[in-house]
Design a protein around this motif. Structure first.
Motif, PDB file in Angstrom:
ATOM      1  N   ASN A  70     -26.189  11.802 -23.156  1.00 45.10           N
ATOM      2  CA  ASN A  70     -26.975  11.472 -21.958  1.00 45.10           C
ATOM      3  C   ASN A  70     -27.138  12.683 -21.023  1.00 45.10           C
ATOM      4  OD1 ASN A  70     -27.074   8.652 -22.731  1.00 45.10           O
ATOM      5  ND2 ASN A  70     -24.930   8.530 -22.055  1.00 45.10           N
ATOM      6  N   PRO A  71     -27.672  13.789 -21.540  1.00 47.53           N
ATOM      7  CA  PRO A  71     -27.779  14.996 -20.714  1.00 47.53           C
ATOM      8  C   PRO A  71     -28.854  14.873 -19.645  1.00 47.53           C
ATOM      9  CG  PRO A  71     -28.934  15.314 -22.776  1.00 47.53           C
ATOM     10  CD  PRO A  71     -28.247  13.973 -22.876  1.00 47.53           C
ATOM     11  N   SER A  72     -28.691  15.630 -18.577  1.00 50.54           N
ATOM     12  CA  SER A  72     -29.737  15.775 -17.567  1.00 50.54           C
ATOM     13  C   SER A  72     -29.724  17.217 -17.086  1.00 50.54           C
ATOM     14  CB  SER A  72     -29.523  14.808 -16.402  1.00 50.54           C
ATOM     15  OG  SER A  72     -28.353  15.147 -15.677  1.00 50.54           O
ATOM     16  N   GLN A  73     -30.721  17.563 -16.276  1.00 51.62           N
ATOM     17  CA  GLN A  73     -30.855  18.953 -15.848  1.00 51.62           C
ATOM     18  C   GLN A  73     -30.169  19.238 -14.524  1.00 51.62           C
ATOM     19  OE1 GLN A  73     -34.574  21.037 -17.037  1.00 51.62           O
ATOM     20  NE2 GLN A  73     -35.460  18.994 -17.058  1.00 51.62           N
ATOM     21  N   ASN A  74     -29.817  18.214 -13.780  1.00 53.37           N
ATOM     22  CA  ASN A  74     -29.114  18.391 -12.512  1.00 53.37           C
ATOM     23  C   ASN A  74     -27.978  17.377 -12.417  1.00 53.37           C
ATOM     24  OD1 ASN A  74     -29.999  20.585 -10.872  1.00 53.37           O
ATOM     25  ND2 ASN A  74     -31.965  19.557 -10.569  1.00 53.37           N
ATOM     26  N   ILE A  75     -26.862  17.674 -13.053  1.00 53.22           N
ATOM     27  CA  ILE A  75     -25.710  16.781 -13.055  1.00 53.22           C
ATOM     28  C   ILE A  75     -24.933  16.994 -11.753  1.00 53.22           C
ATOM     29  CG2 ILE A  75     -23.578  16.158 -14.268  1.00 53.22           C
ATOM     30  CD1 ILE A  75     -24.870  17.302 -16.814  1.00 53.22           C
ATOM     31  N   PRO A  76     -24.495  15.925 -11.090  1.00 49.82           N
ATOM     32  CA  PRO A  76     -23.729  16.080  -9.845  1.00 49.82           C
ATOM     33  C   PRO A  76     -22.509  16.988 -10.035  1.00 49.82           C
ATOM     34  CG  PRO A  76     -24.361  13.799 -10.140  1.00 49.82           C
ATOM     35  CD  PRO A  76     -24.765  14.517 -11.403  1.00 49.82           C
ATOM     36  N   LYS A  77     -22.218  17.751  -9.000  1.00 53.29           N
ATOM     37  CA  LYS A  77     -21.200  18.785  -9.092  1.00 53.29           C
ATOM     38  C   LYS A  77     -19.842  18.249  -9.510  1.00 53.29           C
ATOM     39  CE  LYS A  77     -19.630  22.880  -6.591  1.00 53.29           C
ATOM     40  NZ  LYS A  77     -19.892  23.757  -5.437  1.00 53.29           N
ATOM     41  N   ASN A  78     -19.493  17.058  -9.037  1.00 59.43           N
ATOM     42  CA  ASN A  78     -18.142  16.543  -9.297  1.00 59.43           C
ATOM     43  C   ASN A  78     -17.937  16.067 -10.729  1.00 59.43           C
ATOM     44  OD1 ASN A  78     -19.898  14.365  -8.786  1.00 59.43           O
ATOM     45  ND2 ASN A  78     -18.200  13.019  -8.248  1.00 59.43           N
ATOM     46  N   ILE A  79     -19.009  15.912 -11.516  1.00 62.24           N
ATOM     47  CA  ILE A  79     -18.849  15.462 -12.901  1.00 62.24           C
ATOM     48  C   ILE A  79     -19.538  16.389 -13.905  1.00 62.24           C
ATOM     49  CG2 ILE A  79     -18.595  13.037 -12.270  1.00 62.24           C
ATOM     50  CD1 ILE A  79     -21.539  12.639 -13.140  1.00 62.24           C
ATOM     51  N   LYS A  80     -20.115  17.474 -13.474  1.00 68.67           N
ATOM     52  CA  LYS A  80     -20.846  18.346 -14.391  1.00 68.67           C
ATOM     53  C   LYS A  80     -19.885  19.049 -15.358  1.00 68.67           C
ATOM     54  CE  LYS A  80     -20.974  22.550 -11.502  1.00 68.67           C
ATOM     55  NZ  LYS A  80     -21.853  23.524 -10.836  1.00 68.67           N
ATOM     56  N   PRO A  81     -20.349  19.352 -16.591  1.00 72.74           N
ATOM     57  CA  PRO A  81     -19.494  20.035 -17.568  1.00 72.74           C
ATOM     58  C   PRO A  81     -19.282  21.511 -17.236  1.00 72.74           C
ATOM     59  CG  PRO A  81     -21.678  19.660 -18.491  1.00 72.74           C
ATOM     60  CD  PRO A  81     -21.646  18.936 -17.176  1.00 72.74           C
ATOM     61  N   ASP A  82     -20.107  22.055 -16.349  1.00 77.97           N
ATOM     62  CA  ASP A  82     -19.955  23.423 -15.845  1.00 77.97           C
ATOM     63  C   ASP A  82     -19.921  24.449 -16.965  1.00 77.97           C
ATOM     64  OD1 ASP A  82     -19.859  25.068 -13.572  1.00 77.97           O
ATOM     65  OD2 ASP A  82     -17.694  25.294 -13.715  1.00 77.97           O
ATOM     66  N   PHE A  83     -20.952  24.432 -17.800  1.00 82.41           N
ATOM     67  CA  PHE A  83     -21.057  25.422 -18.876  1.00 82.41           C
ATOM     68  C   PHE A  83     -21.370  26.791 -18.268  1.00 82.41           C
ATOM     69  CE2 PHE A  83     -22.333  21.552 -21.428  1.00 82.41           C
ATOM     70  CZ  PHE A  83     -21.140  21.497 -22.134  1.00 82.41           C
ATOM     71  N   GLU A  84     -20.394  27.689 -18.329  1.00 84.03           N
ATOM     72  CA  GLU A  84     -20.507  28.984 -17.658  1.00 84.03           C
ATOM     73  C   GLU A  84     -20.546  30.168 -18.625  1.00 84.03           C
ATOM     74  OE1 GLU A  84     -20.980  29.789 -14.607  1.00 84.03           O
ATOM     75  OE2 GLU A  84     -20.234  28.251 -13.264  1.00 84.03           O
ATOM     76  N   SER A  85     -20.134  29.966 -19.880  1.00 88.72           N
ATOM     77  CA  SER A  85     -20.004  31.089 -20.806  1.00 88.72           C
ATOM     78  C   SER A  85     -20.670  30.767 -22.130  1.00 88.72           C
ATOM     79  CB  SER A  85     -18.525  31.411 -21.060  1.00 88.72           C
ATOM     80  OG  SER A  85     -17.806  31.546 -19.861  1.00 88.72           O
ATOM     81  N   ILE A  86     -21.320  31.781 -22.695  1.00 91.37           N
ATOM     82  CA  ILE A  86     -21.944  31.624 -24.000  1.00 91.37           C
ATOM     83  C   ILE A  86     -21.718  32.899 -24.802  1.00 91.37           C
ATOM     84  CG2 ILE A  86     -24.194  32.403 -23.131  1.00 91.37           C
ATOM     85  CD1 ILE A  86     -25.513  30.441 -25.114  1.00 91.37           C
ATOM     86  N   THR A  87     -21.310  32.743 -26.044  1.00 95.32           N
ATOM     87  CA  THR A  87     -21.147  33.882 -26.932  1.00 95.32           C
ATOM     88  C   THR A  87     -21.560  33.448 -28.329  1.00 95.32           C
ATOM     89  OG1 THR A  87     -19.622  35.640 -27.658  1.00 95.32           O
ATOM     90  CG2 THR A  87     -18.720  33.392 -27.486  1.00 95.32           C
ATOM     91  N   HIS A  88     -21.597  34.386 -29.273  1.00 97.01           N
ATOM     92  CA  HIS A  88     -22.029  34.030 -30.618  1.00 97.01           C
ATOM     93  C   HIS A  88     -21.281  34.870 -31.643  1.00 97.01           C
ATOM     94  CE1 HIS A  88     -24.144  37.811 -31.075  1.00 97.01           C
ATOM     95  NE2 HIS A  88     -24.508  37.451 -32.285  1.00 97.01           N
ATOM     96  N   TYR A  89     -21.273  34.351 -32.855  1.00 99.15           N
ATOM     97  CA  TYR A  89     -20.814  35.122 -34.012  1.00 99.15           C
ATOM     98  C   TYR A  89     -21.546  34.573 -35.221  1.00 99.15           C
ATOM     99  CZ  TYR A  89     -17.927  37.450 -37.453  1.00 99.15           C
ATOM    100  OH  TYR A  89     -17.497  38.245 -38.496  1.00 99.15           O
ATOM    101  N   ASN A  90     -22.143  35.479 -35.996  1.00103.29           N
ATOM    102  CA  ASN A  90     -22.992  35.086 -37.117  1.00103.29           C
ATOM    103  C   ASN A  90     -24.058  34.101 -36.638  1.00103.29           C
ATOM    104  OD1 ASN A  90     -21.683  36.776 -38.916  1.00103.29           O
ATOM    105  ND2 ASN A  90     -20.261  35.196 -39.610  1.00103.29           N
ATOM    106  N   ASP A  91     -24.092  32.893 -37.179  1.00102.54           N
ATOM    107  CA  ASP A  91     -25.162  31.941 -36.844  1.00102.54           C
ATOM    108  C   ASP A  91     -24.690  30.833 -35.906  1.00102.54           C
ATOM    109  OD1 ASP A  91     -27.191  33.176 -38.431  1.00102.54           O
ATOM    110  OD2 ASP A  91     -26.229  32.326 -40.211  1.00102.54           O
ATOM    111  N   THR A  92     -23.595  31.076 -35.197  1.00107.89           N
ATOM    112  CA  THR A  92     -23.058  30.051 -34.311  1.00107.89           C
ATOM    113  C   THR A  92     -23.003  30.540 -32.874  1.00107.89           C
ATOM    114  OG1 THR A  92     -21.695  29.134 -36.090  1.00107.89           O
ATOM    115  CG2 THR A  92     -21.109  28.524 -33.844  1.00107.89           C
ATOM    116  N   LEU A  93     -23.493  29.688 -31.966  1.00110.29           N
ATOM    117  CA  LEU A  93     -23.313  29.916 -30.536  1.00110.29           C
ATOM    118  C   LEU A  93     -22.121  29.092 -30.069  1.00110.29           C
ATOM    119  CD1 LEU A  93     -26.846  29.755 -28.839  1.00110.29           C
ATOM    120  CD2 LEU A  93     -25.403  31.752 -29.131  1.00110.29           C
TER     121      LEU A  93
END
Length: 278
Positions: free
Chosen positions: A56-79
């Motif tokens: 059930n994703p949305s583009q503006n999740i309330p601050k107190n429950i957001k997953p807070d995805f802050e970092s992204i990296t990759h190796y081979n074909d995986t993010l």
């Protein structure tokens, strides 16, 4: 350091609070810290796609429950997309397959994050991961020292998978200040044998509450010594939170950057930073 250039390359409508990005071919993958999507922007045809990272994703999740995805990296074909760990809702790591454009695995890192806090002597309220690198053998996770203790720490985890047994090293850094406010890690990438990192000075002593943005730096760490080579202030106004490699020539290296505007406005500017090779 020698002269650098920073310019707005383009603007994307439909993404807010950008916190990380990764470029491969013509596809720019972007995460937002208040969003449940991984965004894919085709730089050639300027098309934007949405890949759900949570139920059930949305583009503006309330601050107190957001997953807070802050970092992204990759190796081979995986993010690999990491939650910041700054609250109990923010402990997820998502593995995304770049070939099938689907999630291959979801991970709960609450135990790992608790171990990192204990090992690095970081209180839970000062724990806030905002950068990640994986080279196939080692994970480098960057704690943003914007809490009271200013713990800018790189955790080096020697393991191919975070679910395996591993050895860990924690290295602390004193990053440069602006107007008396110490900057803190906001992202990092590996280019050859150097770590390039972003840090931002934000007038706050909380990993949760935002403060006045005083500027951002680019810096470089030698992978062999884990010591900082140099830092350079690149702005007095922008809170840069995303960094990815763009191009390199004999005399110049270029990166793409994104900023967290700390608003609900679904609009993201992508910047190009050019540095002389040294």
């Amino acid at each position: 350091m020698e002269k650098f250039t920073l310019e707005i390359l383009f603007q994307i409508i439909g993404i807010g609070s950008a916190s990380g990005l990764f470029l491969t071919n013509n596809s720019l993958y972007i995460i937002g810290d208040n969003s449940g999507y991984l965004y894919e922007y085709n730089m050639e045809n300027q098309q934007l796609s949405h890949h759900p990272l949570i139920d059930n994703p949305s583009q503006n999740i309330p601050k107190n429950i957001k997953p807070d995805f802050e970092s992204i990296t990759h190796y081979n074909d995986t993010l690999y997309v990491f939650g910041s760990g700054s609250t109990e809702h923010r402990n997820r790591m998502i593995e995304f397959d770049l070939k099938t454009k689907t999630i291959s695995q979801k991970n709960d890192l609450i135990d790992l994050y608790a171990l990192m806090q204990n090992f690095g002597s970081i209180k839970p309220e000062d724990f806030n991961l905002e950068g990640a690198i994986f080279d196939g053998e080692n994970w480098y996770l960057f704690n943003r020292g914007n809490g009271i203790s200013n713990k800018n720490t790189i955790f080096t985890i020697h393991a191919k998978k975070l679910s395996e047994e591993f050895a860990m090293v924690a290295t602390n850094y004193k990053l440069p200040k602006i107007k008396g406010v110490r900057s803190s890690f906001t992202d990092a990438i590996l280019v050859e044998d150097k770590i390039y990192f972003l840090s931002t000075a934000e007038d706050t002593q909380s990993t949760y509450d935002d403060g006045e943005v005083l500027g951002s730096f680019i810096g470089r760490i030698d992978l062999a010594t884990m010591k900082i080579d140099y830092t350079q202030k690149i702005t007095s106004t922008n809170k840069f939170e995303g960094l990815t490699f763009y191009k390199k020539s004999n005399d110049k290296i270029e990166f793409l950057l994104c900023e967290d505007n700390d608003t609900e406005l679904l609009e993201t500017k992508v910047f190009k930073l050019s540095l002389p090779v040294r």
